[in-house]
Design an enzyme around this catalytic site. Structure first.
Site, PDB file in Angstrom:
ATOM      1  N   LYS A 146      11.245   1.706 -13.135  1.00 37.54           N
ATOM      2  CA  LYS A 146      10.610   0.459 -13.624  1.00 37.54           C
ATOM      3  C   LYS A 146      11.661  -0.626 -13.808  1.00 37.54           C
ATOM      4  O   LYS A 146      12.727  -0.371 -14.379  1.00 37.54           O
ATOM      5  CB  LYS A 146       9.864   0.729 -14.935  1.00 37.54           C
ATOM      6  CG  LYS A 146       9.077  -0.482 -15.419  1.00 37.54           C
ATOM      7  CD  LYS A 146       8.021  -0.107 -16.421  1.00 37.54           C
ATOM      8  CE  LYS A 146       7.286  -1.344 -16.945  1.00 37.54           C
ATOM      9  NZ  LYS A 146       6.551  -2.065 -15.895  1.00 37.54           N
ATOM     10  N   ASN A 179      -2.271  -3.550 -17.859  1.00 34.09           N
ATOM     11  CA  ASN A 179      -2.596  -2.127 -17.864  1.00 34.09           C
ATOM     12  C   ASN A 179      -4.093  -1.980 -17.635  1.00 34.09           C
ATOM     13  O   ASN A 179      -4.894  -2.532 -18.381  1.00 34.09           O
ATOM     14  CB  ASN A 179      -2.197  -1.482 -19.199  1.00 34.09           C
ATOM     15  CG  ASN A 179      -2.191   0.023 -19.088  1.00 34.09           C
ATOM     16  OD1 ASN A 179      -3.157   0.623 -18.626  1.00 34.09           O
ATOM     17  ND2 ASN A 179      -1.101   0.630 -19.496  1.00 34.09           N
ATOM     18  N   HIS A 193       8.796   4.502 -19.907  1.00 31.23           N
ATOM     19  CA  HIS A 193       8.377   4.531 -18.497  1.00 31.23           C
ATOM     20  C   HIS A 193       9.440   5.241 -17.659  1.00 31.23           C
ATOM     21  O   HIS A 193      10.561   5.464 -18.113  1.00 31.23           O
ATOM     22  CB  HIS A 193       8.171   3.109 -17.949  1.00 31.23           C
ATOM     23  CG  HIS A 193       6.849   2.514 -18.319  1.00 31.23           C
ATOM     24  ND1 HIS A 193       6.653   1.849 -19.510  1.00 31.23           N
ATOM     25  CD2 HIS A 193       5.650   2.484 -17.667  1.00 31.23           C
ATOM     26  CE1 HIS A 193       5.395   1.440 -19.568  1.00 31.23           C
ATOM     27  NE2 HIS A 193       4.761   1.812 -18.470  1.00 31.23           N
ATOM     28  N   CYS A 248       0.801  -1.237   0.000  1.00 33.15           N
ATOM     29  CA  CYS A 248       0.000   0.000   0.000  1.00 33.15           C
ATOM     30  C   CYS A 248       0.826   1.276   0.000  1.00 33.15           C
ATOM     31  O   CYS A 248       0.277   2.350  -0.225  1.00 33.15           O
ATOM     32  CB  CYS A 248      -0.962  -0.006   1.186  1.00 33.15           C
ATOM     33  SG  CYS A 248      -0.121   0.053   2.780  1.00 33.15           S
ATOM     34  N   ASN A 249       2.133   1.169   0.234  1.00 31.81           N
ATOM     35  CA  ASN A 249       2.956   2.389   0.197  1.00 31.81           C
ATOM     36  C   ASN A 249       3.736   2.510  -1.115  1.00 31.81           C
ATOM     37  O   ASN A 249       4.558   3.402  -1.276  1.00 31.81           O
ATOM     38  CB  ASN A 249       3.918   2.434   1.393  1.00 31.81           C
ATOM     39  CG  ASN A 249       4.501   3.827   1.588  1.00 31.81           C
ATOM     40  OD1 ASN A 249       3.772   4.818   1.515  1.00 31.81           O
ATOM     41  ND2 ASN A 249       5.805   3.905   1.804  1.00 31.81           N
ATOM     42  N   GLY A 250       3.485   1.615  -2.051  1.00 31.08           N
ATOM     43  CA  GLY A 250       4.169   1.685  -3.348  1.00 31.08           C
ATOM     44  C   GLY A 250       3.607   2.826  -4.187  1.00 31.08           C
ATOM     45  O   GLY A 250       2.608   3.450  -3.816  1.00 31.08           O
ATOM     46  N   ALA A 267      -4.336  -7.918 -15.498  1.00 30.08           N
ATOM     47  CA  ALA A 267      -4.138  -7.075 -16.688  1.00 30.08           C
ATOM     48  C   ALA A 267      -2.878  -6.245 -16.510  1.00 30.08           C
ATOM     49  O   ALA A 267      -2.679  -5.626 -15.464  1.00 30.08           O
ATOM     50  CB  ALA A 267      -5.340  -6.158 -16.891  1.00 30.08           C
ATOM     51  N   THR A 316       3.422  -6.713 -13.182  1.00 33.61           N
ATOM     52  CA  THR A 316       3.916  -7.144 -14.486  1.00 33.61           C
ATOM     53  C   THR A 316       5.240  -7.911 -14.309  1.00 33.61           C
ATOM     54  O   THR A 316       5.787  -7.958 -13.205  1.00 33.61           O
ATOM     55  CB  THR A 316       4.144  -5.944 -15.426  1.00 33.61           C
ATOM     56  OG1 THR A 316       5.124  -5.087 -14.834  1.00 33.61           O
ATOM     57  CG2 THR A 316       2.869  -5.177 -15.668  1.00 33.61           C
TER      58      THR A 316
HETATM   59  N1  LIG Z   1      -1.439  -3.102 -14.457  1.00 24.42           N
HETATM   60  C1  LIG Z   1      -1.259  -1.785 -14.429  1.00 24.42           C
HETATM   61  O1  LIG Z   1      -2.127  -0.992 -14.847  1.00 24.42           O
HETATM   62  C2  LIG Z   1       0.014  -1.233 -13.823  1.00 24.42           C
HETATM   63  C3  LIG Z   1       0.219   0.143 -13.681  1.00 24.42           C
HETATM   64  C4  LIG Z   1       1.374   0.595 -13.025  1.00 24.42           C
HETATM   65  C5  LIG Z   1       2.284  -0.331 -12.509  1.00 24.42           C
HETATM   66  N2  LIG Z   1       2.069  -1.670 -12.686  1.00 24.42           N
HETATM   67  C6  LIG Z   1       2.948  -2.691 -12.121  1.00 24.42           C
HETATM   68  O2  LIG Z   1       2.669  -2.770 -10.710  1.00 24.42           O
HETATM   69  C7  LIG Z   1       3.855  -3.238 -10.032  1.00 24.42           C
HETATM   70  C8  LIG Z   1       4.206  -2.277  -8.886  1.00 24.42           C
HETATM   71  O3  LIG Z   1       4.579  -1.026  -9.420  1.00 24.42           O
HETATM   72  P1  LIG Z   1       4.938   0.221  -8.470  1.00 24.42           P
HETATM   73  O4  LIG Z   1       5.513   1.236  -9.384  1.00 24.42           O
HETATM   74  O5  LIG Z   1       3.777   0.573  -7.607  1.00 24.42           O
HETATM   75  O6  LIG Z   1       6.101  -0.462  -7.574  1.00 24.42           O
HETATM   76  P2  LIG Z   1       6.569  -0.057  -6.106  1.00 24.42           P
HETATM   77  O7  LIG Z   1       6.467   1.424  -5.907  1.00 24.42           O
HETATM   78  O8  LIG Z   1       7.901  -0.728  -5.910  1.00 24.42           O
HETATM   79  O9  LIG Z   1       5.470  -0.745  -5.158  1.00 24.42           O
HETATM   80  C9  LIG Z   1       5.511  -2.077  -4.695  1.00 24.42           C
HETATM   81  C10 LIG Z   1       5.201  -2.049  -3.217  1.00 24.42           C
HETATM   82  O10 LIG Z   1       5.059  -3.389  -2.719  1.00 24.42           O
HETATM   83  C11 LIG Z   1       5.754  -3.460  -1.474  1.00 24.42           C
HETATM   84  N3  LIG Z   1       6.076  -4.834  -1.090  1.00 24.42           N
HETATM   85  C12 LIG Z   1       7.202  -5.559  -1.357  1.00 24.42           C
HETATM   86  N4  LIG Z   1       7.128  -6.782  -0.765  1.00 24.42           N
HETATM   87  C13 LIG Z   1       5.932  -6.826  -0.135  1.00 24.42           C
HETATM   88  C14 LIG Z   1       5.259  -7.807   0.655  1.00 24.42           C
HETATM   89  N5  LIG Z   1       5.812  -9.018   0.897  1.00 24.42           N
HETATM   90  N6  LIG Z   1       4.039  -7.515   1.158  1.00 24.42           N
HETATM   91  C15 LIG Z   1       3.454  -6.318   0.923  1.00 24.42           C
HETATM   92  N7  LIG Z   1       4.052  -5.331   0.199  1.00 24.42           N
HETATM   93  C16 LIG Z   1       5.259  -5.588  -0.323  1.00 24.42           C
HETATM   94  C17 LIG Z   1       6.999  -2.614  -1.725  1.00 24.42           C
HETATM   95  O11 LIG Z   1       7.659  -2.304  -0.529  1.00 24.42           O
HETATM   96  P3  LIG Z   1       9.263  -1.989  -0.574  1.00 24.42           P
HETATM   97  O12 LIG Z   1       9.378  -0.665  -1.303  1.00 24.42           O
HETATM   98  O13 LIG Z   1       9.622  -1.933   0.856  1.00 24.42           O
HETATM   99  O14 LIG Z   1       9.893  -3.119  -1.318  1.00 24.42           O
HETATM  100  C18 LIG Z   1       6.344  -1.400  -2.405  1.00 24.42           C
HETATM  101  O15 LIG Z   1       5.797  -0.499  -1.461  1.00 24.42           O
HETATM  102  C19 LIG Z   1       4.946  -3.345 -11.115  1.00 24.42           C
HETATM  103  O16 LIG Z   1       5.005  -4.685 -11.566  1.00 24.42           O
HETATM  104  C20 LIG Z   1       4.428  -2.423 -12.218  1.00 24.42           C
HETATM  105  O17 LIG Z   1       4.933  -2.765 -13.504  1.00 24.42           O
HETATM  106  C21 LIG Z   1       0.960  -2.122 -13.327  1.00 24.42           C
END
Ligand SMILES: NC(=O)c1ccc[n+]([C@@H]2O[C@H](COP(=O)([O-])OP(=O)(O)OC[C@H]3O[C@@H](n4cnc5c(N)ncnc54)[C@H](OP(=O)(O)O)[C@@H]3O)[C@@H](O)[C@H]2O)c1
Length: 270
Positions: free
Chosen positions: A161, A126, A157, A11-13, A124, A102
Site C-alpha cells: 500500500k 472502502n 494494510h 484489470c490486472n491489479g 468511497a 484512495t
Molecule cells: N475503496 C476500496 O474499497 C478499496 C479497496 C482496496 C483498495 N483500494 C484502493 O484501490 C487502489 C488500487 O489498489 P490495488 O491494491 O488494486 O493496486 P494495484 O494492484 O497497483 O492495481 C492498480 C492497477 O492499475 C494499473 N494501471 C496503472 N496505470 C494504468 C492506466 N493508465 N490504465 C489502466 N490501468 C493502469 C496498474 O498497472 P501497473 O501494475 O502496470 O502499474 C495495476 O494493475 C488504491 O488506491 C487502493 O488504496 C480501495
C-alpha cells in the site's frame, strides 16, 4: 432491467482481478471492457480468460477510448492521476463511475465533485458493507462518548500500500470529527515521536501499520479513564470491496448525475 455494462480499468491489479470476478458473478452486470497500463503485455488478452470465467470475446485495451462497444459504468481502483484522467474521459462521454482509488488531495477531490455535476459518481474509500456500517456506528459512539474520551484510529494494510493513513481511516476520522463539530484538518495527529507533551483532548490520533498481506484492519478507540470502547473491522478478502463496487455500479444505473458514497448505495444515509 437491462444488465449494467461495466468497464474495469487496471484489470490486472490486486483489486482489478477481484473486480472482474465480481462483475462476472453479478446477475445484473456484464463485463463490457477492461484496460491495463499502455505497454502492458496483457493488452489484447481475452478478459474472460484473465478473470478465469472462460472466453468472453472482450479484449484488454490500453485505454478506455480503445474499448469496443458501449459502457455504462467504469469501475476504477488505480491511482489518483490515472483515475482523474478516466474521470475526464467519462465526463466527456457521459459514462458513470465507481471510484475506489484512495490518496486524493482535497483539490483532486474537488475535481471529482465538479465532474459529478455532469455524471453520476460513487466515490468511497472502502466499499465493504461492514465498514460502511462501522461509519454509522461511529456516529453513535461519537455522539455518546466523543466529547469526553480520547479518540484514536489504528489501521493496518499490506506492505504494497502506497498511501497512509488509509482512505478508510481518514473517512472514519471525518465521520467522527463531523459528528463532534471538529475540523479534521485541525485536530488530526498523524503518528507521534519524541517528547510530544500530554495529549490534547480535542485531537484525533492516527496510527498506521504496514505488514505482510494484511487486507485491511481498522479500529476506532474511544478511551476514558476506567473504560474504553473499540469499534473494529477486519477484511480478510478483497472480494468484499469488489462486490460492493459492482453493487454500486448497478445502483448508479438510474442516477443521471451527482456524487454519492457507499452509505447512499446501502441506504444508510436515509
Ligand atoms: N475503496 C476500496 O474499497 C478499496 C479497496 C482496496 C483498495 N483500494 C484502493 O484501490 C487502489 C488500487 O489498489 P490495488 O491494491 O488494486 O493496486 P494495484 O494492484 O497497483 O492495481 C492498480 C492497477 O492499475 C494499473 N494501471 C496503472 N496505470 C494504468 C492506466 N493508465 N490504465 C489502466 N490501468 C493502469 C496498474 O498497472 P501497473 O501494475 O502496470 O502499474 C495495476 O494493475 C488504491 O488506491 C487502493 O488504496 C480501495
Amino acid at each position: 432491467m437491462a444488465q449494467t455494462r461495466v468497464a474495469v480499468v487496471g484489470c490486472n491489479g490486486r483489486m482489478g482481478k477481484n473486480l472482474l470476478e465480481a462483475v462476472s458473478n453479478h446477475e445484473q452486470a456484464v463485463i463490457a471492457g477492461a484496460t491495463e497500463r499502455p505497454g502492458s503485455s496483457l493488452i489484447g488478452t481475452d478478459v474472460g480468460e484473465l478473470a478465469g470465467v472462460g472466453k468472453l470475446d472482450v479484449q484488454v485495451a490500453d485505454s478506455v477510448d480503445s474499448i469496443q462497444g458501449d459502457i455504462d459504468v467504469i469501475i476504477d481502483f488505480t491511482s489518483p492521476q490515472v483515475t482523474l484522467a478516466h474521470v475526464k474521459w467519462a465526463r466527456a462521454n457521459q459514462v458513470k463511475m465507481v471510484i475506489g482509488t484512495t490518496g486524493f488531495t482535497e483539490e483532486q477531490k474537488a475535481q471529482l465533485a465538479d465532474a459529478a455535476e455532469d455524471i453520476a459518481i460513487m466515490f468511497a474509500p472502502n466499499m465493504s458493507v461492514g465498514v460502511n456500517l462501522v461509519f454509522k456506528l461511529l456516529e453513535t459512539a461519537a455522539k455518546v462518548m466523543g466529547d469526553y474520551t480520547d479518540i484514536e484510529i489504528i489501521e493496518g494494510h499490506h506492505r504494497h500500500k502506497v498511501d497512509a493513513p488509509s482512505g478508510t481511516a481518514l473517512g472514519m476520522g471525518e465521520v467522527i470529527a463531523d459528528t463532534l463539530g471538529r475540523d479534521l484538518s485541525k485536530v488530526a495527529v498523524y503518528g507521534r515521536e519524541g517528547i510530544t507533551g500530554e495529549r490534547d483532548r480535542e485531537t484525533i490520533g492516527f496510527a498506521t501499520i504496514r505488514a505482510g498481506d494484511l487486507v485491511g484492519e481498522h479500529t476506532a478507540m474511544f478511551a476514558d479513564i476506567g473504560e474504553r470502547v473499540e469499534i473494529t473491522h477486519k477484511a480478510s478478502s478483497r472480494m468484499t470491496f469488489a462486490n460492493g463496487a459492482v453493487r454500486a455500479a448497478v445502483w448508479l444505473q438510474d442516477k443521471p448525475h451527482g456524487l454519492f458514497n457507499m452509505r447512499d448505495v446501502l441506504g444508510l444515509n436515509d
